[in-house]
Design an enzyme around this catalytic site. Structure first.
Site, PDB file in Angstrom:
ATOM      1  N   ARG A 106     -58.878 -26.737 -95.412  1.00  0.00           N
ATOM      2  CA  ARG A 106     -60.275 -26.603 -94.445  1.00  0.00           C
ATOM      3  C   ARG A 106     -60.959 -25.055 -94.891  1.00  0.00           C
ATOM      4  O   ARG A 106     -61.837 -24.950 -94.531  1.00  0.00           O
ATOM      5  CB  ARG A 106     -59.724 -26.431 -93.106  1.00  0.00           C
ATOM      6  CG  ARG A 106     -59.378 -27.846 -92.467  1.00  0.00           C
ATOM      7  CD  ARG A 106     -58.905 -28.003 -91.273  1.00  0.00           C
ATOM      8  NE  ARG A 106     -58.745 -29.418 -90.724  1.00  0.00           N
ATOM      9  CZ  ARG A 106     -59.403 -30.303 -90.161  1.00  0.00           C
ATOM     10  NH1 ARG A 106     -60.786 -30.172 -90.436  1.00  0.00           N
ATOM     11  NH2 ARG A 106     -59.063 -31.407 -89.768  1.00  0.00           N
ATOM     12  N   ARG A 143     -72.310 -43.367 -81.074  1.00  0.00           N
ATOM     13  CA  ARG A 143     -71.059 -44.091 -81.085  1.00  0.00           C
ATOM     14  C   ARG A 143     -70.761 -44.360 -79.562  1.00  0.00           C
ATOM     15  O   ARG A 143     -70.834 -43.535 -78.781  1.00  0.00           O
ATOM     16  CB  ARG A 143     -69.921 -43.378 -81.922  1.00  0.00           C
ATOM     17  CG  ARG A 143     -69.818 -43.633 -83.402  1.00  0.00           C
ATOM     18  CD  ARG A 143     -68.485 -43.285 -83.881  1.00  0.00           C
ATOM     19  NE  ARG A 143     -67.929 -41.882 -83.713  1.00  0.00           N
ATOM     20  CZ  ARG A 143     -67.153 -41.384 -84.587  1.00  0.00           C
ATOM     21  NH1 ARG A 143     -67.066 -41.798 -85.675  1.00  0.00           N
ATOM     22  NH2 ARG A 143     -66.881 -40.019 -84.365  1.00  0.00           N
ATOM     23  N   ARG A 160     -67.124 -40.527 -76.360  1.00  0.00           N
ATOM     24  CA  ARG A 160     -66.373 -39.453 -76.478  1.00  0.00           C
ATOM     25  C   ARG A 160     -66.708 -38.247 -76.250  1.00  0.00           C
ATOM     26  O   ARG A 160     -67.779 -38.065 -76.909  1.00  0.00           O
ATOM     27  CB  ARG A 160     -65.462 -39.821 -77.496  1.00  0.00           C
ATOM     28  CG  ARG A 160     -64.638 -41.218 -77.811  1.00  0.00           C
ATOM     29  CD  ARG A 160     -63.812 -41.041 -78.979  1.00  0.00           C
ATOM     30  NE  ARG A 160     -64.434 -40.657 -80.101  1.00  0.00           N
ATOM     31  CZ  ARG A 160     -63.786 -40.386 -81.260  1.00  0.00           C
ATOM     32  NH1 ARG A 160     -62.520 -40.486 -81.444  1.00  0.00           N
ATOM     33  NH2 ARG A 160     -64.564 -39.799 -82.239  1.00  0.00           N
ATOM     34  N   ARG A 205     -69.144 -28.462 -84.147  1.00  0.00           N
ATOM     35  CA  ARG A 205     -68.221 -28.976 -85.120  1.00  0.00           C
ATOM     36  C   ARG A 205     -68.726 -28.799 -86.583  1.00  0.00           C
ATOM     37  O   ARG A 205     -67.978 -28.276 -87.554  1.00  0.00           O
ATOM     38  CB  ARG A 205     -67.550 -30.277 -84.912  1.00  0.00           C
ATOM     39  CG  ARG A 205     -66.689 -30.409 -83.927  1.00  0.00           C
ATOM     40  CD  ARG A 205     -66.359 -32.152 -83.501  1.00  0.00           C
ATOM     41  NE  ARG A 205     -65.493 -32.504 -84.606  1.00  0.00           N
ATOM     42  CZ  ARG A 205     -65.237 -33.706 -84.969  1.00  0.00           C
ATOM     43  NH1 ARG A 205     -65.777 -34.731 -84.118  1.00  0.00           N
ATOM     44  NH2 ARG A 205     -64.576 -34.247 -85.984  1.00  0.00           N
TER      45      ARG A 205
END
Length: 212
Positions: A88, A123, A156, A167
């Site tokens: 990462r 979503r 979510r 993010r």
């Protein structure tokens, strides 16, 4: 074939990892899966990682890297592997190099930030049966209601627009520099993520064909 998958959250890495795994017969492994397996098997490093997790702390890079090194040397990975979620950062990539792990190709799936926000914030998940819908790409027959079980659909926390943007910022600052790191090594391939999964998969296989 030994692969690393790069791409922002929501770029479709997990989906393409499954396709690549099936085609080449190599396991797709995420850092989380490797950690959970080490803990389940009660390995020394797994127990060390568990001690950090039980305290709510991040598992240090040194421990994560040690666990990944053990896993990559196991029989599961003797014919190759797909690393999804590791490295990462540049220090993690340097640690992977220091292990002596040779990577054939680093596949970067590029998707515009605005498209990722649309994908993820659209979503809707059913907490009852686990079914997933999308307001644009897979809308439920009745707004807000799961087609499968008739229960309410929810967003979510990870899919909320502000969370997605946060993010993405982390990805651009910490992970995206890996593109330049691997480009200099000559094994980076970039694929533009398409609207249709199968179209992206076609481009992925075309890009990887030169490493076969």
């Amino acid at each position: 074939m030994k692969l690393i998958l790069l791409g922002a959250p929501g770029a479709g890495k997990g989906t393409q990892a499954e396709k690549i795994s099936t085609k080449y017969g190599i396991p797709s492994v995420s850092t989380g899966e490797i950690l959970r397996a080490a803990i389940k098997d009660n390995t020394a490093l797994g127990m060390e990682a568990k001690s950090f997790m039980d305290r709510g702390d991040l598992v240090p890079d040194a421990v994560v890297i040690g666990i990944i090194k053990e896993y990559l040397s196991s029989d599961n990975c003797k014919n190759g592997f797909i690393l999804d979620g590791f490295p990462r950062s540049i220090p993690q990539a340097e640690a992977l190099d220091a292990m002596g792990v040779t990577i054939d190709a680093v596949l970067d799936i590029e998707v515009d930030d605005a498209k990722i926000v649309e994908r993820m914030s659209g979503r809707r998940v059913c907490l009852t049966c686990g079914a997933t819908h999308h307001v644009v790409y897979n809308p439920p027959k009745k707004e807000g209601i799961c087609d499968k079980c008739g229960k309410e659909l929810t967003i979510r926390k990870d899919d909320a627009p502000e969370t997605v943007l946060s993010r993405l910022e982390t990805y651009h600052n910490i992970t995206e520099p890996l593109k330049d790191y691997y480009s200099k090594k000559g094994n980076l391939v970039v694929v533009e993520g398409q609207e249709q999964v199968d179209e992206t998969t076609k481009l992925v296989f075309e890009a990887l064909s030169r490493f076969e």
